[in-house]
Enzyme design. Structure first.
Site, PDB file in Angstrom:
ATOM      1  N   TYR A   1       0.848  -1.199   0.000  1.00  0.00           N
ATOM      2  CA  TYR A   1       0.000   0.000   0.000  1.00  0.00           C
ATOM      3  C   TYR A   1       0.871   1.232   0.000  1.00  0.00           C
ATOM      4  O   TYR A   1       2.070   1.171   0.295  1.00  0.00           O
ATOM      5  CB  TYR A   1      -0.961   0.007   1.185  1.00  0.00           C
ATOM      6  CG  TYR A   1      -0.334   0.393   2.508  1.00  0.00           C
ATOM      7  CD1 TYR A   1       0.193  -0.577   3.344  1.00  0.00           C
ATOM      8  CD2 TYR A   1      -0.279   1.722   2.916  1.00  0.00           C
ATOM      9  CE1 TYR A   1       0.763  -0.235   4.556  1.00  0.00           C
ATOM     10  CE2 TYR A   1       0.285   2.074   4.130  1.00  0.00           C
ATOM     11  CZ  TYR A   1       0.807   1.096   4.948  1.00  0.00           C
ATOM     12  OH  TYR A   1       1.365   1.435   6.145  1.00  0.00           O
ATOM     13  N   CYS A   2       0.249   2.377  -0.357  1.00  0.00           N
ATOM     14  CA  CYS A   2       0.985   3.640  -0.307  1.00  0.00           C
ATOM     15  C   CYS A   2       0.061   4.746   0.192  1.00  0.00           C
ATOM     16  O   CYS A   2      -0.607   4.566   1.197  1.00  0.00           O
ATOM     17  CB  CYS A   2       1.622   3.948  -1.651  1.00  0.00           C
ATOM     18  SG  CYS A   2       0.464   3.933  -3.027  1.00  0.00           S
ATOM     19  N   ARG A   3       0.049   5.892  -0.510  1.00  0.00           N
ATOM     20  CA  ARG A   3      -0.659   7.042   0.062  1.00  0.00           C
ATOM     21  C   ARG A   3      -2.166   6.970  -0.101  1.00  0.00           C
ATOM     22  O   ARG A   3      -2.905   7.553   0.671  1.00  0.00           O
ATOM     23  CB  ARG A   3      -0.156   8.316  -0.595  1.00  0.00           C
ATOM     24  CG  ARG A   3       1.271   8.641  -0.198  1.00  0.00           C
ATOM     25  CD  ARG A   3       1.832   9.749  -1.050  1.00  0.00           C
ATOM     26  NE  ARG A   3       3.199  10.048  -0.680  1.00  0.00           N
ATOM     27  CZ  ARG A   3       4.044  10.718  -1.456  1.00  0.00           C
ATOM     28  NH1 ARG A   3       3.636  11.141  -2.645  1.00  0.00           N
ATOM     29  NH2 ARG A   3       5.264  10.962  -1.048  1.00  0.00           N
ATOM     30  N   GLY A   4      -2.611   6.305  -1.111  1.00  0.00           N
ATOM     31  CA  GLY A   4      -4.047   6.256  -1.357  1.00  0.00           C
ATOM     32  C   GLY A   4      -4.291   5.852  -2.789  1.00  0.00           C
ATOM     33  O   GLY A   4      -3.363   5.464  -3.494  1.00  0.00           O
TER      34      GLY A   4
ATOM     35  N   CYS B   1      -2.020   7.316  -5.641  1.00  0.00           N
ATOM     36  CA  CYS B   1      -0.571   7.232  -5.492  1.00  0.00           C
ATOM     37  C   CYS B   1      -0.127   6.006  -6.265  1.00  0.00           C
ATOM     38  O   CYS B   1      -0.812   4.978  -6.289  1.00  0.00           O
ATOM     39  CB  CYS B   1      -0.235   7.095  -4.010  1.00  0.00           C
ATOM     40  SG  CYS B   1       1.487   6.747  -3.704  1.00  0.00           S
TER      41      CYS B   1
END
Lengths: 226, 226
Positions: free
Chosen positions: B180-183, B186
């Site tokens: 996962y990352c920022r949203g 991203c």
DNA sequence: TTACTATTCAAGTATTCTATTGAATAGTGT
DNA sequence: ACACTATTCAATAGAATACTTGAATAGTAA
């Protein structure tokens, strides 16, 4: 994906969201949206309530429509506008919430114009829910009757503010009354509280309207009047 | 209250909310806000990530600040900006939601640039929550390490996307991975999924980031790394 | 058909917003 | 004190928005 492509993607994406914000970035359009939370309306009706010229109101509605925030239904001579869907209502609530919590200016405006409001007592939606269950209060919807017909709080009784002073006899003088209208910035309930209070009723202003009631997860009722 | 006074009240009120919308009505400012959901940042940092000139970034941040959407903290040479409070994050989520549900254009943009995304599998936040409890997956946070330090999903392990291909040995080849990352907008996690998938890992992209996790009512963890 | 109504469209002007540039401010380190 | 850095301020030109007015469209009623 290359760097310049990533930038292109982000620019395109945020531009889309900015389009929505731009549609909201005008006080008249926000007032229109706020009215539309009560149900669908004709252009003329909206123009009257917001004190805009018809052409101007129509133009603002076009802008909202281009951003897909409202939709139209045509029937005979009239064009009926309404919110495009529930997420738009949620967005307006969100915006209001930020304004209320962040901008001292909002509070100042309310304070300045609604000094009366603090004289009278208000009741929160969750408190009301309990007192309705106990049949402890009479709940009064003082909006125009067509808005009542579209949706109202369960158990509510419709007496539009314009008819209130003629229909006082319908209210039992010994039972507490809760009046509500469109929401926190609608003044009908304030007026009702002032009128009733003056005649000796025990009366409260509901903090919120049907949108806020719904946002609490409670159901609404329609028509069937009373 | 007289009629003209009512109008004055409404005009003043909706004008305040329009001020907030105007602050949001620019793609760069939305991108800045979106970045700030990950935690506080310096102007320079924000300018780099958004490909804006420093002066321009600073100016947009001033606009956001005037609308009370962000606040600044100064420490030494640097100015650290952050979201003014949680309701701002909720507003941005709300806006995104309207965009995603209403504007076909948003979907088109995502579709066009993120065609890759549909090749790989993703996992929803609620599914992830269960699988974490069962210790069924390795959860990988591929954002820069300072963002990880500010807040991350519990149980997550930090391997910034820039270091991923050098650190493959740290990952067990037989355990499924969720990145996962920022949203949703991203691209780090997309890149991670592509890289890992190519090396034969079973890997999923989490649909959302820490903000969406939080919006589901789940708690976040800080620092302590691993 | 004709008269009428509700709504939309089009054009013009005044206002507001954006990005760029270069200068000003306020901390840091020597 | 000095040079240096991060950030902000100020001024400008070009683009977008808002409100007004009058004309165009499309449905209704007679």
């Amino acid at each position: 994906m290359e760097l310049s492509q990533k930038r292109q993607f982000k620019d395109a994406l945020y531009e889309q969201f900015a389009r929505i914000s731009r549609a909201l970035a005008n006080p008249h359009r926000l007032e229109l949206l706020d009215l539309l939370t009560q149900g669908e309306r004709t252009v003329e009706d909206l123009a009257n309530e917001t004190a805009l010229s018809i052409a101007n109101a129509s133009q603002h509605l076009q802008t909202l429509r281009a951003a897909q925030l409202v939709s139209v239904r045509r029937e005979g001579l009239y064009a009926y506008y309404r919110l495009a869907n529930a997420s738009v209502q949620a967005l307006w609530l969100s915006l209001r919430q930020v304004g209320e919590s962040q901008l001292a200016d909002v509070q100042a405006v309310v304070q300045h114009f609604l000094a009366d409001r603090s004289q009278y007592q208000s009741i929160s939606i969750s408190d009301l829910y309990q007192r309705i269950e106990q049949q402890d209060v009479v709940l009064l919807d003082v909006r125009p009757s067509n808005e009542f017909a579209v949706a109202h709080l369960p158990q509510a009784r419709s007496i539009p503010i314009t008819e209130l002073s003629q229909r006082l006899a319908e209210l039992a003088p010994d039972q507490p009354i809760v009046a509500y209208c469109r929401g926190p910035y609608c003044l009908f309930a304030d007026e009702a509280v002032a009128t009733l209070s003056q005649r000796g009723f025990e009366v409260y202003r509901l903090d919120g309207g049907i949108v806020e009631w719904q946002a609490h997860g409670f159901a609404l009722a329609q028509e069937t009047a009373k």
